[in-house]
Write an enzyme that holds these catalytic residues in place. Structure first.
Site, PDB file in Angstrom:
ATOM      1  N   GLU A  62       0.816  -1.216   0.000  1.00 17.36           N
ATOM      2  CA  GLU A  62       0.000   0.000   0.000  1.00 17.36           C
ATOM      3  C   GLU A  62       0.849   1.266   0.000  1.00 17.36           C
ATOM      4  O   GLU A  62       0.523   2.242  -0.679  1.00 17.36           O
ATOM      5  CB  GLU A  62      -0.975  -0.006   1.189  1.00 17.36           C
ATOM      6  CG  GLU A  62      -2.124  -1.007   1.049  1.00 17.36           C
ATOM      7  CD  GLU A  62      -1.728  -2.441   1.375  1.00 17.36           C
ATOM      8  OE1 GLU A  62      -0.595  -2.649   1.893  1.00 17.36           O
ATOM      9  OE2 GLU A  62      -2.522  -3.361   1.121  1.00 17.36           O
ATOM     10  N   HIS A 131     -11.903  -5.434   7.410  1.00 14.97           N
ATOM     11  CA  HIS A 131     -12.635  -5.307   6.150  1.00 14.97           C
ATOM     12  C   HIS A 131     -13.894  -4.453   6.299  1.00 14.97           C
ATOM     13  O   HIS A 131     -14.739  -4.448   5.418  1.00 14.97           O
ATOM     14  CB  HIS A 131     -13.035  -6.687   5.618  1.00 14.97           C
ATOM     15  CG  HIS A 131     -11.896  -7.490   5.077  1.00 14.97           C
ATOM     16  ND1 HIS A 131     -10.914  -7.999   5.881  1.00 14.97           N
ATOM     17  CD2 HIS A 131     -11.571  -7.858   3.812  1.00 14.97           C
ATOM     18  CE1 HIS A 131     -10.035  -8.666   5.133  1.00 14.97           C
ATOM     19  NE2 HIS A 131     -10.418  -8.591   3.874  1.00 14.97           N
TER      20      HIS A 131
END
Lengths: 326, 382
Positions: A62, A131
């Site tokens: 990321e 999530h």
């Protein structure tokens, strides 16, 4: 009139397609966004139209995705990066807050890094740890970033294009549990300015402010309240930074009551900022304290109990009851 | 548990100029410095001497309370001048915060560099004037930017043939230190660069110390060895040898411009002074270590080479010293004359487009400041 019915996810796909078609310097980068079309298929098919140099399947990293996007932006490109899930943005937090947000200030206004970061966010999909998070307040607190969260297909189609056209970095929070929410998209008449809030249901007795995944919840709560004889106005914030306080103030001056709801924890959240500002701006109009309905001060809970954690219609109605009790 | 210390091994390094100032031949890299004549050598010496003099002046300014902090580079002049002089003006450079010598090679005006340390600016100079990016204080954060910029170059140069790439091709140099090598962003930038074969040269100045932490705590192997793990060449060069640094950086840049991908260069050098002016190296390192490195001083080495081979006379060295003093005076005068900025200016650079919160806070700030207009500095009414 070219109105099409599509899901919120497909509206973003169509918006991205438009961006890629009109701006040759725009490109997409992220894990699995090319051949797979993204884990939610939001970028599905775009690699076929624009090739692997503009729809970049990146290595898994990321900080690398955001860091290289910054570098490409410095070079003159307009990257739209995808972070696969909300909870996975944190390895890139340093790049976003210390680098992306500050490039314009550090260069004394000479140039910025107009990167868009797409993040599917929020809960309610029964998923596992990391999530289902709502980290928007962490980014809204950082000067230099803009934060958007569309709630419907028409906005999603236009707001992703407005984000891409913006010369400031934008974090584009996509309400993942509404990806399959269908709506009318008018591809000819643009949505309102992405940084303006919209009154999506007029009312006289109280105001609910929300954004992203909770917009349908707020609308349903307002409809339920109507049965109790309460006329509730609903505002879709659309932009979390900047926040359109004028629209909220105007509404509260009319209704006298304000409920702010979001999935993120209440403490230190966007709701607190709105409550404080509206208290300063419209103190004499308020009939009751501003009430916040958000998540608890805990890590996002496991899926089996997330329904108890997430703001729902009943929690919003309970907040309205408290407000009217004053 | 053993702690293997990897002392710099002269044998393992690419070296073209010994610490005694003698030219060594090298089958592969000599060809990269064939154009280096006496005039260029004198130029390198002058660059390094001016950089050292600038560093000395800035250190003095900090000691006198004129700068909040200074980041000395004494000992690293050859690594910086050699690599900086290897670049073309069209190459883009991402420095850390110690690349004052590289900045010289990119024509960044020295006084401008002090704006950061004088508390006037967080950027200092215009990166686009000289393709020399702003200093980055967060360790290694500039590394993926360099790779991303190189990915942009690749897209701009799509479809170019070999001849055009050689003539006009651009590349990026990303500077970092041995301490930074531990940061995850170094790893990610190298993975991305390798995956996309991007034209970026990763240039590590291994100055042996991350503030007080020695190199062996950062790495059990020479950093250049790590490149193999990414699938591109890693090369160790004597960072105090300006010729060797020039040669290997030219080689790496030419390779990158041709489209053959990234290279990692480890320039083995030594920070002869403190990490910053807030640091005290006497608390963590031995005089004997420092003395060993004094014998490898990059300036003394080139000076000896120039003198022993009659490539520069006494007048040249005197003139360089005079020029250095003049430059230092100009740096001091100009840096002290920079006006303090107004906070109101800072509001303008947060966003490119109008932002209501900024407008609201600026308005409040201006009104608040204006509220003091009727009082003197002592607070009494006028």
């Amino acid at each position: 009139m070219s109105t099409t019915t599509m899901t919120l996810a497909k509206a973003i796909t169509a918006g991205l397609d438009k961006v890629l078609a009109t701006n040759p310097k725009s490109l997409l980068i992220g894990e699995d966004i090319g051949r797979l079309g993204g884990v939610y298929r939001v970028t599905d098919g775009l690699i076929d139209s624009y090739g692997a140099d503009r729809v970049i399947d990146s290595p898994l990293g990321e900080a690398g995705i955001i860091g290289t996007s910054i570098g490409m932006a410095i070079r003159g490109y307009s990257p739209i990066a995808e972070i696969q899930f909300d909870g996975f943005v944190f390895p890139a937090f340093n790049q976003i807050t210390t680098q992306l947000a500050k490039m314009r200030a550090r260069s004394e206004g000479r140039f910025g890094a107009p990167v868009v970061i797409r993040i599917p966010y929020g809960g309610g999909i029964g998923s596992i740890e990391h999530h289902s998070e709502s980290p928007e307040a962490l980014f809204a607190h950082t000067a230099g970033l803009r934060i958007m969260a569309p709630s419907n297909a028409h906005d999603a189609y236009w707001m992703i294009q407005q984000a891409a056209a913006c010369q400031d970095p934008v974090i584009f929070f996509e309400p993942k549990r509404r990806y399959w929410l269908k709506g009318e998209v008018d591809t000819e008449n643009p949505a309102a300015d992405a940084f303006k809030a919209q009154v999506i249901r007029p009312g006289e007795d109280a105001t609910i402010v929300t954004y992203g995944p909770l917009v349908p919840v707020a609308l349903a709560a307002a409809e339920a309240a109507r049965e109790d004889g309460r006329s509730v106005e609903v505002i879709d914030l659309r932009s979390v930074s900047p926040i359109d306080f004028d629209t909220i103030t105007e509404s509260v001056e009319k209704t006298g009551r304000l409920i702010v709801t979001h999935e993120a924890p209440t403490f230190g959240g966007i709701g607190g900022e709105i409550a404080a500002r509206i208290s300063e701006r419209a103190f004499l109009s308020l009939e009751a304290p501003v009430i916040r309905v958000g998540g608890f001060h805990m890590p996002y809970p496991v899926a089996k109990v997330e329904e108890q954690y997430l703001p729902d219609i009943d929690k919003v109605l309970e907040a309205l009851d408290r407000s009217f009790a004053y | 548990m053993t702690n293997t210390v990897h002392e710099p091994s002269e044998q393992a390094l690419i070296q073209l100029l010994t610490p005694e100032g003698e030219r060594r031949s090298h089958a592969e890299y000599d060809s990269y410095i064939q154009d280096v004549d006496a005039e260029m050598l004198r130029g390198f010496y002058r660059d390094m001497a001016l950089t050292r003099r600038f560093d000395q002046e800035a250190t003095a300014l900090q000691r006198q309370g004129q700068l909040a902090l200074w980041v000395p580079l004494r000992g690293q002049e050859a690594a910086q001048i050699g690599s900086g002089r290897a670049t073309r003006p069209s190459d883009y450079i991402f420095p850390t915060y110690r690349e004052h010598g590289v900045a010289l090679t990119r024509n960044v005006d020295f006084p401008q560099m002090l704006r950061i340390f004088r508390g006037i600016s967080n950027g200092g100079w215009d990166p686009r004037e000289n393709n020399f990016h702003m200093y980055t204080m967060v360790l290694a954060a500039q590394m993926p930017h360099a790779t991303g910029y190189a990915m942009g170059i690749q897209r701009d140069q799509a479809g170019w043939d070999a001849e055009r790439l050689e003539k006009d091709g651009e590349a990026v140099v990303a500077y970092f230190g041995d301490g930074s090598s531990t940061e995850g962003e170094v790893h990610e930038s190298m993975v991305f660069a390798a995956s996309f074969n991007s034209p970026v040269v990763f240039f590590c100045q291994n100055n042996q110390w991350a503030i007080s932490v020695p190199f062996h705590v950062q790495s059990k192997v020479p950093l250049a060895d790590r490149a193999a793990g990414y699938g591109f060449p890693g090369i160790r060069v004597d960072g105090n040898d300006v010729l060797a640094v020039l040669a290997v950086t030219r080689w790496a840049l030419e390779r990158a411009r041709r489209g053959e991908g990234p290279v990692l260069i480890e320039a083995v050098t030594y920070r002869m002074s403190a990490h910053t002016t807030a640091d005290d190296p006497t608390k963590y390192r031995l005089d004997a270590d420092e003395e060993a490195w004094v014998g490898r001083d990059p300036l003394a080495r080139l000076e000896k080479h120039l003198r022993d081979n009659d490539l520069a006379d006494e007048l040249f060295f005197k003139q360089v010293a005079v020029d250095g003093d003049e430059m230092a005076t100009r740096v001091r005068v100009e840096a002290m004359a920079f006006p303090d900025p107004e906070l109101a200016q800072s509001f303008a650079n947060v966003y490119a487009e109008a932002h209501p919160l900024i407008q609201e806070e600026l308005k409040w700030h201006l009104e608040y400041e204006a509220g003091f207009a009727d009082t003197t500095e002592e607070g009494a009414p006028r």
